[in-house]
Design a protein around this motif. Structure first.
Motif, PDB file in Angstrom:
ATOM      1  N   ALA A 160      23.639  23.159  28.583  1.00  0.00           N
ATOM      2  CA  ALA A 160      24.291  24.751  28.475  1.00  0.00           C
ATOM      3  C   ALA A 160      22.913  24.537  28.476  1.00  0.00           C
ATOM      4  O   ALA A 160      22.374  26.286  29.243  1.00  0.00           O
ATOM      5  N   ALA A 161      21.395  23.912  27.474  1.00  0.00           N
ATOM      6  CA  ALA A 161      20.417  24.635  27.516  1.00  0.00           C
ATOM      7  C   ALA A 161      19.431  24.853  29.258  1.00  0.00           C
ATOM      8  O   ALA A 161      19.419  26.079  29.198  1.00  0.00           O
TER       9      ALA A 161
ATOM     10  N   VAL B 126      29.916  26.863  31.931  1.00  0.00           N
ATOM     11  CA  VAL B 126      28.634  28.242  31.849  1.00  0.00           C
ATOM     12  C   VAL B 126      28.067  28.656  33.123  1.00  0.00           C
ATOM     13  O   VAL B 126      27.346  29.515  33.594  1.00  0.00           O
ATOM     14  N   GLY B 127      28.739  27.592  34.091  1.00  0.00           N
ATOM     15  CA  GLY B 127      28.331  28.295  35.456  1.00  0.00           C
ATOM     16  C   GLY B 127      29.841  28.666  36.783  1.00  0.00           C
ATOM     17  O   GLY B 127      31.425  28.302  35.890  1.00  0.00           O
ATOM     18  N   LYS B 128      29.876  29.104  37.868  1.00  0.00           N
ATOM     19  CA  LYS B 128      30.775  29.398  38.876  1.00  0.00           C
ATOM     20  C   LYS B 128      30.094  28.746  39.939  1.00  0.00           C
ATOM     21  O   LYS B 128      29.149  27.691  40.055  1.00  0.00           O
TER      22      LYS B 128
ATOM     23  N   TRP C 108      12.186  30.718  27.360  1.00  0.00           N
ATOM     24  CA  TRP C 108      12.950  30.667  29.090  1.00  0.00           C
ATOM     25  C   TRP C 108      14.256  31.205  29.700  1.00  0.00           C
ATOM     26  O   TRP C 108      15.238  30.231  29.241  1.00  0.00           O
ATOM     27  N   ASN C 109      14.642  32.285  29.002  1.00  0.00           N
ATOM     28  CA  ASN C 109      15.785  32.947  29.487  1.00  0.00           C
ATOM     29  C   ASN C 109      16.106  33.910  31.005  1.00  0.00           C
ATOM     30  O   ASN C 109      15.189  34.862  31.135  1.00  0.00           O
TER      31      ASN C 109
ATOM     32  N   GLU D 173      18.113  22.621  23.556  1.00  0.00           N
ATOM     33  CA  GLU D 173      17.956  24.091  23.156  1.00  0.00           C
ATOM     34  C   GLU D 173      16.514  24.860  22.446  1.00  0.00           C
ATOM     35  O   GLU D 173      16.088  25.625  22.528  1.00  0.00           O
ATOM     36  N   GLU D 174      15.805  23.983  21.258  1.00  0.00           N
ATOM     37  CA  GLU D 174      15.494  24.647  20.975  1.00  0.00           C
ATOM     38  C   GLU D 174      14.011  24.278  22.044  1.00  0.00           C
ATOM     39  O   GLU D 174      13.167  25.376  21.604  1.00  0.00           O
TER      40      GLU D 174
END
Length: 274
Positions: A146-147, A199-201, A124-125, A116-117
């Motif tokens: 998750a990142a 985090v997803g579908k 990168w969002n 995540e760092e």
């Protein structure tokens, strides 16, 4: 066309040993890129993306986490995508740079550990149309999955081992270390799937089991199994190479080659980001 290489602005102090280990393997993966079976894996990947509706429109941005020498990124670049890759190993990234030049295409490559760092450092969002990762060890860390999802504005694909059986690796592990691999692959996969649902579908999981018999010349076999098995806890590389040649003799067949039977169960986990 020129491949651009960037170094991530995060500390590598805790990663030096692992980085060196992968750097030592980078030449092998450059050579592997040219093998027919590796090329077939890239073709399968591209076909899978298309079949599952994961392939973005041409020209879209893609990211390969733990890209190695960039086999899959190169496959996408040749189809007109803006292909990015990140890997801890600067040796692997250098190999990817060389391959891209050789094949007349361009990649955008980054050297650094995935976390995540790192994602935040690179800003990168929701940047990529497709983010994917193949057999990257750190992706069994839920935070890293998750990142990964945070980088994508649409699709993600995570490919990880769900089980592994390798006749020679298992025998040599017992021979050199007196132990067998008891790693619980499936529980790690289940953890990844759990994060994908968070985090997803439209989460989809396909399990693919691939039995294979490989044949190596003795010197190539020694080099390959050294990559898989060597640890400084055992002793020097030179001593292990000498011992490994004797240990591999039972697997030499009439053609003079070392034959190894493997069976990998692989989980292909995909989702659309929420």
């Amino acid at each position: 066309m020129e491949t651009v290489v960037n170094t991530v602005n995060v500390s590598l102090d805790a990663w030096r040993e692992e980085q060196k280990a992968w750097n030592d393997r980078s030449d092998f993966f450059v050579e592997l890129h040219e093998r027919d079976d590796r090329k077939a894996q890239v073709v399968y990947f591209l076909n899978y993306l298309e079949k599952k509706g994961l392939l973005p429109k041409e020209g879209a941005a893609t990211l390969d986490i733990g890209c190695g020498v960039g086999d899959y990124a190169l496959g996408l670049a040749k189809k007109g995508y803006e292909a990015h890759g990140i890997d801890l190993s600067d040796g692997m990234i250098k190999g990817g740079q060389e391959l891209a030049k050789r094949e007349g295409t361009a990649l955008k490559l980054f050297v650094g550990p995935w976390s995540e760092e790192t994602r935040q450092s690179l800003e990168w969002n929701r940047k990529f149309d497709l983010t994917y990762s193949f057999f990257c060890p750190v992706m069994f860390d839920k935070a890293n999955v998750a990142a990964m999802s945070q980088t994508s504005k649409d699709k993600c694909l995570l490919v990880v081992f769900a089980d592994r059986h390798d006749t020679i690796v298992e025998a040599l592990t017992q021979h050199f270390y007196g132990t067998q691999d008891t790693f619980d692959w499936q529980s790690q996969v289940d953890g990844c799937i759990s994060v994908a649902h968070q985090v997803g579908k439209d989460v989809n999981v396909d399990y693919i089991t691939t039995p294979e018999e490989e044949a190596f010349d003795m010197e190539a076999a020694i080099e390959y199994f050294m990559l898989r098995l060597y640890s400084e806890e055992w002793g020097t590389k030179e001593a292990m190479k000498a011992a490994m040649k004797d240990a591999l003799q039972p697997y030499v067949k009439e053609d003079g080659k070392v034959h190894n039977v493997t069976e990998d169960k692989v989980a292909w986990i995909s989702w659309t980001v929420k």
